[in-house]
Design a protein around this motif. Sequence first.
Motif, PDB file in Angstrom:
ATOM      1  N   ALA A  39      -6.866  66.646  77.550  1.00 27.73           N
ATOM      2  CA  ALA A  39      -6.872  67.276  76.224  1.00 27.73           C
ATOM      3  C   ALA A  39      -5.604  68.111  76.051  1.00 27.73           C
ATOM      4  N   ASN A  69      -5.247  71.570  74.087  1.00 26.84           N
ATOM      5  CA  ASN A  69      -5.803  72.513  73.121  1.00 26.84           C
ATOM      6  C   ASN A  69      -5.114  73.862  73.205  1.00 26.84           C
ATOM      7  N   SER A  70      -5.589  74.756  72.383  1.00 23.20           N
ATOM      8  CA  SER A  70      -4.828  75.986  72.179  1.00 23.20           C
ATOM      9  C   SER A  70      -4.921  76.915  73.384  1.00 23.20           C
ATOM     10  N   GLN A 130     -15.791  67.034  67.173  1.00 23.27           N
ATOM     11  CA  GLN A 130     -15.742  67.982  68.287  1.00 23.27           C
ATOM     12  C   GLN A 130     -16.802  67.643  69.339  1.00 23.27           C
ATOM     13  N   THR A 158      -9.581  66.979  65.217  1.00 21.93           N
ATOM     14  CA  THR A 158      -8.828  67.896  64.361  1.00 21.93           C
ATOM     15  C   THR A 158      -9.421  67.938  62.963  1.00 21.93           C
ATOM     16  N   LYS A 165       2.266  75.403  64.748  1.00 21.35           N
ATOM     17  CA  LYS A 165       1.862  74.766  66.003  1.00 21.35           C
ATOM     18  C   LYS A 165       2.963  73.867  66.571  1.00 21.35           C
ATOM     19  N   ASN A 191      -7.562  81.590  66.569  1.00 22.20           N
ATOM     20  CA  ASN A 191      -7.990  81.528  67.967  1.00 22.20           C
ATOM     21  C   ASN A 191      -7.301  82.537  68.872  1.00 22.20           C
ATOM     22  N   THR A 229      -3.794  71.071  63.986  1.00 25.50           N
ATOM     23  CA  THR A 229      -3.565  70.868  65.411  1.00 25.50           C
ATOM     24  C   THR A 229      -3.352  69.400  65.737  1.00 25.50           C
ATOM     25  N   GLY A 242      -8.713  63.947  71.271  1.00 28.42           N
ATOM     26  CA  GLY A 242      -8.876  65.223  70.592  1.00 28.42           C
ATOM     27  C   GLY A 242      -9.563  65.084  69.252  1.00 28.42           C
TER      28      GLY A 242
END
Length: 475
Positions: A219, A221-222, A199, A141, A113, A258, A145, A139
């Motif tokens: 945020a 994120n992926s 989350q 985790t 990552k 993901n 991440t 966030g």
Amino acid sequence: MRCISTRGHQNRETFCQVLVEGLAPDGGLYMPETYPQVNAETLARWRELSYAELAFEIVSLYADDIPAADLMAICARTYTLEVFGSEAIVPVRALSSGLHIAGLSNGPTLAFKDMAMQLLGNLLEYELGCRGEELNIVGATSGDTGSAAEYAMRGKKGIRVFMMSPHGRMSAFQQAQMFSLHDDNIHNIAVEGVFDDCQDIVKAIAGDAAFKRNHRVGAVNSINWARLVAQVVYYFWSYFRVAPDNGTSVDFTVPSGNFGNVCAGHVARMMGLPISRLVVATNENDVLDEFFRTGLYRVRGRDDTFETSSPSMDISKASNLERFLFDLLGRDADRTRMLMTDRLSQYGSFDLGGDSVFAQAAERYGFRSGRSTHADRLATIRECWERYDALIDPHTADAVKVAKAHAVPQTPMIVLETALPIKFAETIREAVGQEPPRPARFDGLEHLPKRFKVLPADTAAVRAYVAQALKAEAC
Ligand SMILES: *Cc1c(COP(=O)(O)O)cnc(C)c1O
């Protein structure tokens, strides 16, 4: 080059807009309107470049709203020997004849990552600086991440990170990595609960429009398109290291959760990089393997999402699959939206198995897949150690196992290494009966002073902590 939403929203956004926004307003994911095409001349030229130069060439095709000199400077200070441990940045080594490993896990957190997150940190600092804006990243985790985000954002002007993790539930190494950061802009919050509680708090805060606006909350994120673009670079880089000439095709096998990493491979292939097949490797959480074998995409519940020894691939759904689906469906945004929203919320699954378009995933787009189990991982780690004198981590082992099942003679196979063994010492000991080597810069990591705040699993408490921290800084 503008970006469009997979769900059909009419906005056409620039790279920097998408960088800061993340998700499209209709909940879709951003995709480039078209894939820039790379011809033989360009490939020949790119083969000679350093990693940072190659990153500039590729990212600039998408980020045409950043002046070239600025983008070059950003790439040059992101992909350095100091941050990634070697001149190569991504060293590629042969495991056996025809089977190669591309090392994506030599950055600050020893997991892949970092490859994208380090660039994202510098891009965000740049763009926020241009706008005179600030961003507070909130966030959650369970490990990789969060630490990649913290190491990418530490010390960055205009950016603060509030990262929640489940109190006492991360590995000692992961916890030490995050909690030993003492930068003023990094806030570790240990939540008294499990990862899902963290989350849920992120989601509650994301849904609180007034709080978000007043405290400039965002945020990382992926699903951020900029992260994907950064990941496209190492497909080209690894290709040039393995293919003797630009007429040769190669295969890639990618440890997947993901679908972010392998989706970047899809983008590279669409741009014209000679990739024959993209093999998706999963662990027991085989959402993606099931989809590519049968056409059935089925989101798993909490009870059938397993905790495995390749934990960064323990997912219940594959958020980035929507991007590939959009291409597979001929960029039909209405149909993509229908499948991802109506179908998934009503049935938790959809099945393309009976649809003629599904065969194209393999035939036209080159996708294959496979899965592995804990026993497979142990056997693969042991075999690589005994036969090739190479120690690999459990995620990479998932991919090596699946790669072997799909390898064809004469086509080089490149496996992406997504973490170093030291991060998963317990499984390494179980497989080969000894400790994984620790890079010198991590000596004594677990004994460094830790900085974190314990809070109850309660949105109001986290919200109050964020507001208080921002206020304290303003005074
Ligand atoms: C995140 C991660 C993966 C999965 O990558 P995706 O982009 O989610 O498919 C695999 N291995 C490691 C070590 C990771 O940290």
